[in-house]
Design an enzyme around this catalytic site. Structure first.
Site, PDB file in Angstrom:
ATOM      1  N   ASP A 243       2.870  -1.360  10.545  1.00  0.00           N
ATOM      2  CA  ASP A 243       3.501  -1.864   9.321  1.00  0.00           C
ATOM      3  C   ASP A 243       3.895  -3.301   9.607  1.00  0.00           C
ATOM      4  OD1 ASP A 243       5.317   1.143   8.298  1.00  0.00           O
ATOM      5  OD2 ASP A 243       3.202   0.619   8.366  1.00  0.00           O
ATOM      6  N   ASP A 402       1.831   7.849  -0.894  1.00  0.00           N
ATOM      7  CA  ASP A 402       3.226   7.886  -0.402  1.00  0.00           C
ATOM      8  C   ASP A 402       4.000   8.936  -1.178  1.00  0.00           C
ATOM      9  OD1 ASP A 402       3.086   4.310  -0.259  1.00  0.00           O
ATOM     10  OD2 ASP A 402       2.770   5.739   1.352  1.00  0.00           O
TER      11      ASP A 402
HETATM   12  O1  1PR Z   1       1.302  -0.377  -2.594  1.00  0.00           O
HETATM   13  O2  1PR Z   1      -1.063  -1.167  -2.295  1.00  0.00           O
HETATM   14  O3  1PR Z   1       0.843  -2.743  -1.917  1.00  0.00           O
HETATM   15  O4  1PR Z   1       0.359  -0.856  -0.343  1.00  0.00           O
HETATM   16  C1  1PR Z   1       1.541  -0.859   0.367  1.00  0.00           C
HETATM   17  C2  1PR Z   1       1.261  -0.081   1.630  1.00  0.00           C
HETATM   18  O5  1PR Z   1       2.377  -0.247   2.524  1.00  0.00           O
HETATM   19  C3  1PR Z   1       1.101   1.398   1.377  1.00  0.00           C
HETATM   20  O6  1PR Z   1       0.082   1.919   2.238  1.00  0.00           O
HETATM   21  C4  1PR Z   1       2.454   1.989   1.790  1.00  0.00           C
HETATM   22  O7  1PR Z   1       2.287   3.286   2.368  1.00  0.00           O
HETATM   23  C5  1PR Z   1       2.921   1.006   2.838  1.00  0.00           C
HETATM   24  N1  1PR Z   1       4.362   0.820   2.833  1.00  0.00           N
HETATM   25  C6  1PR Z   1       5.095   0.192   1.894  1.00  0.00           C
HETATM   26  N2  1PR Z   1       6.400   0.189   2.280  1.00  0.00           N
HETATM   27  C7  1PR Z   1       6.456   0.793   3.478  1.00  0.00           C
HETATM   28  C8  1PR Z   1       7.688   0.998   4.284  1.00  0.00           C
HETATM   29  O8  1PR Z   1       7.624   1.622   5.341  1.00  0.00           O
HETATM   30  N3  1PR Z   1       8.808   0.444   3.798  1.00  0.00           N
HETATM   31  N4  1PR Z   1       4.706   1.864   4.935  1.00  0.00           N
HETATM   32  C9  1PR Z   1       5.160   1.191   3.824  1.00  0.00           C
HETATM   33  C10 1PR Z   1       4.410   3.129   4.886  1.00  0.00           C
HETATM   34  C11 1PR Z   1       3.646   4.293   6.681  1.00  0.00           C
HETATM   35  C12 1PR Z   1       3.638   4.028   8.170  1.00  0.00           C
HETATM   36  C13 1PR Z   1       2.921   5.029   8.881  1.00  0.00           C
HETATM   37  C14 1PR Z   1       3.323   6.476   8.850  1.00  0.00           C
HETATM   38  C15 1PR Z   1       3.592   6.957  10.250  1.00  0.00           C
HETATM   39  N5  1PR Z   1       4.669   3.559   6.174  1.00  0.00           N
HETATM   40  O9  1PR Z   1       4.920   3.876   8.654  1.00  0.00           O
HETATM   41  O10 1PR Z   1       1.635   5.019   8.330  1.00  0.00           O
HETATM   42  O11 1PR Z   1       4.367   6.765   7.980  1.00  0.00           O
HETATM   43  O12 1PR Z   1       4.839   6.629  10.645  1.00  0.00           O
HETATM   44  P1  1PR Z   1       5.451   7.437  11.893  1.00  0.00           P
HETATM   45  O13 1PR Z   1       4.323   7.814  12.816  1.00  0.00           O
HETATM   46  O14 1PR Z   1       6.391   6.446  12.522  1.00  0.00           O
HETATM   47  O15 1PR Z   1       6.135   8.638  11.339  1.00  0.00           O
HETATM   48  P2  1PR Z   1       0.394  -1.309  -1.894  1.00  0.00           P
END
Ligand code: 1PR
Length: 547
Positions: A243, A402
């Protein structure tokens, strides 16, 4: 030795990773942009991109077709990759009625497998069985090297292909031809430029091979080819996710949320800084990551076009990371503060040109699916998913979901797909569904992950990246009920994400859901579990992994 390599690039797509691989090996890439330039090529690489029909049309439009046929029939050194191999054949089911180069008088066919049992495209790391000894595939003590495949069409062993078969690979009960060779003409269905050190070594063997046709070994019979054992196996992918966002000092850093909250309460509420994106990506590549995902998590605030650092991260990472790179965040039609409008396809083009192999669409996919379903499941051709898949192929389009778990006492309480859960809700609710969110979990929408995944598959997405906000960053294990439910809903690959805390969790999710890949972020960044340890553990449990 002449270190020049001629690259037939008709400008259709992402050849950056191939150029990076060739340059990494100390060779110089000479672009071939005309038939006349082709005549001067001494060593030609052809990375076909897109669909068979568009590749042949591009060759014709560029005036390359006859010159390329002449080059090949003269037996001059040639390395075709993926579609660059398929165009050698007479035709393809992908584009009925379109003639190929016809160097090999056989068709390319749609994968003859049950798509409801095996994900299509065949995406991931698989082995090869060598049928024709050559300097390209040296004896490896019986160990099969693993290469990265992503394709939906195949060449089958038959009389018309027999003399060309160099290797075969097995998937979904089908044994297909994974590389062909006669003399100096060589081509692979897999992507050596995305196959890590093994792939680079194969490219290097081709570039250093004798440029004179060696004495060829006798061709095996088709029966021999089909009888060879053991079968190769598609290895599940272990993926590292980064991320990425700017921290409070404006530097682009790798961060990690706990249920999507990236601010460290104990650390004064600052954005967690887990390192520089390119360095972290290189570290995971060296550790054996099968793919790397960058998620630009604040892109919903501004246009990626202004996110020059993110594009630069991709450019730098793709120079030294030779496994597939996925980039997500902000892929949608955007209007910059200065009023400039960028289409989602334009944004994706920038990411591909910067070195991405796949783009991941999050929020925009929710909007597209809502409109698709509201429109009676009729496609408009206007969504980012459709437009990017049309140009780059569906395997280049990932949809990132998500969702959050929601409990209901009865399946009649909601119009969405629900299932009975083994862990009832706080008030004993026996059923659950997963409303999806947009903007990084900040906004919940009235569409379930099940309906979203099926709609995006119908719109042309090639893979689902399935997060789970409840599990994100908790180390409590994947939500295997959710992942199994979505895996059973679609025929495209599903990447499990969110919650990994121990090596056992990877084994659990692979065994209990049939997913195609398992992704983690926090435990790798915090070095609580190292990626090689996960792979070693999976091997002890009998899971075939890419070494
Ligand atoms: O909506 O097309 O602009 O895409 C935004 C992208 O960013 C999406 O893929 C969304 O999932 C991701 N995203 C947005 N905000 C966050 C955040 O964490 N605040 N990340 C975020 C999503 C996913 C990762 C990881 C797993 C594993 N986080 O953290 O892929 O959750 O995590 P872990 O192994 O630590 O449990 P757009």
């Amino acid at each position: 030795m002449d270190k020049r390599v001629w690259l037939l690039d008709y400008g259709a797509g992402n050849v950056r990773s191939l150029v990076n691989a060739i340059e990494k090996l100390g060779f110089t890439v000479v672009p071939v942009r005309s038939a006349d330039e082709l005549k001067h090529a001494d060593r030609l690489v052809f990375p076909g991109v897109g669909a068979f029909g568009s590749a042949m049309a591009n060759l014709e439009r560029g005036g390359f077709t006859q010159a390329l046929k002449d080059y090949l029939t003269a037996g001059r050194p040639f390395f075709g990759i993926c579609l660059g191999m398929q165009t050698l054949f007479a035709s393809s089911d992908e584009s009925p009625g379109i003639e190929g180069l016809g160097i090999i008088p056989a068709p390319v066919r749609l994968f003859p497998i049950a798509a409801d049992k095996h994900s299509v495209p065949h995406m991931g790391w698989n082995g090869v069985t060598v049928h024709k000894p050559s300097p390209l595939f040296p004896e490896n003590g019986g160990q099969t090297p693993y290469y990265y495949f992503v394709h939906s069409y195949v060449v089958l062993p038959e009389e018309a292909t027999r003399d060309w078969i160099a290797t075969t690979t097995d998937y979904g009960g089908c044994r297909f031809v994974s590389s062909v060779q006669r003399g100096n003409v060589f081509a692979t269905q897999f992507h050596p430029e995305k196959s890590g050190a093994e792939g680079l070594a194969l490219i290097e063997r081709f570039l250093n091979a004798p440029l004179v046709a060696p004495q060829e070994a006798a061709s095996p019979t088709v029966a021999d080819v089909l009888a060879r054992t053991p079968l190769t196996q598609l290895a599940p992918r272990i993926i590292a996710c980064l991320d990425v966002r700017t921290n409070d000092d404006g530097d682009l850093v790798v961060t990690k949320g706990d249920q999507y909250d990236v601010r460290d309460k104990a650390g004064g509420g600052h954005v967690r800084n887990l390192g520089k994106p390119v360095e972290v990506a290189r570290r995971y590549y060296d550790a054996g990551a099968d793919e790397i995902v960058f998620l630009n998590i604040t892109s919903f605030r501004n246009s990626p076009m202004k996110d020059v650092p993110m594009l630069e991260v991709l450019r730098l990472a793709s120079q030294s990371v030779f496994v597939p790179l996925t980039i997500g965040g902000g892929i949608r039609d955007t209007t910059d503060p200065d009023g400039t409008v960028y289409s989602a396809l334009h944004v994706a083009n920038e990411y591909f040109r910067s070195g991405a192999d796949k783009v991941s669409i999050g929020s925009d996919a929710v909007t597209a699916a809502e409109e698709f379903l509201a429109n009676g499941s009729v496609k408009t051709g206007k969504t980012a998913i459709e437009q990017i898949a049309h140009v780059y192929g569906r395997q280049a389009v990932v949809v990132s979901i998500d969702p959050k778990r929601a409990y209901v006492a009865s399946q009649a309480d909601v119009r969405h797909h629900t299932f009975e859960t083994a862990t009832p809700g706080p008030n004993g609710e026996r059923f659950c569904w997963y409303p999806c969110t947009v903007k990084g979990g900040r906004e919940t929408r009235d569409i379930g992950a099940y309906e979203l995944a099926k709609a995006c598959e119908a719109l042309g997405a090639g893979e689902i990246l399935l997060n789970c906000i409840d599990r994100d960053g908790t180390n409590s294990g994947y939500d295997t009920e959710l992942i199994r439910d979505i895996k059973q809903a679609v025929c495209i690959p599903v990447v499990a994400s969110s919650g990994a805390g121990r090596a056992e969790h990877f084994f659990q999710v692979l065994q209990q859901t049939g997913c195609d890949a398992a992704l983690a972020a926090g435990i790798f960044h915090r070095e609580e579990v190292l990626l090689p340890v996960v792979k070693q553990y999976l091997q002890t449990q009998g899971v075939v992994v890419r070494p």
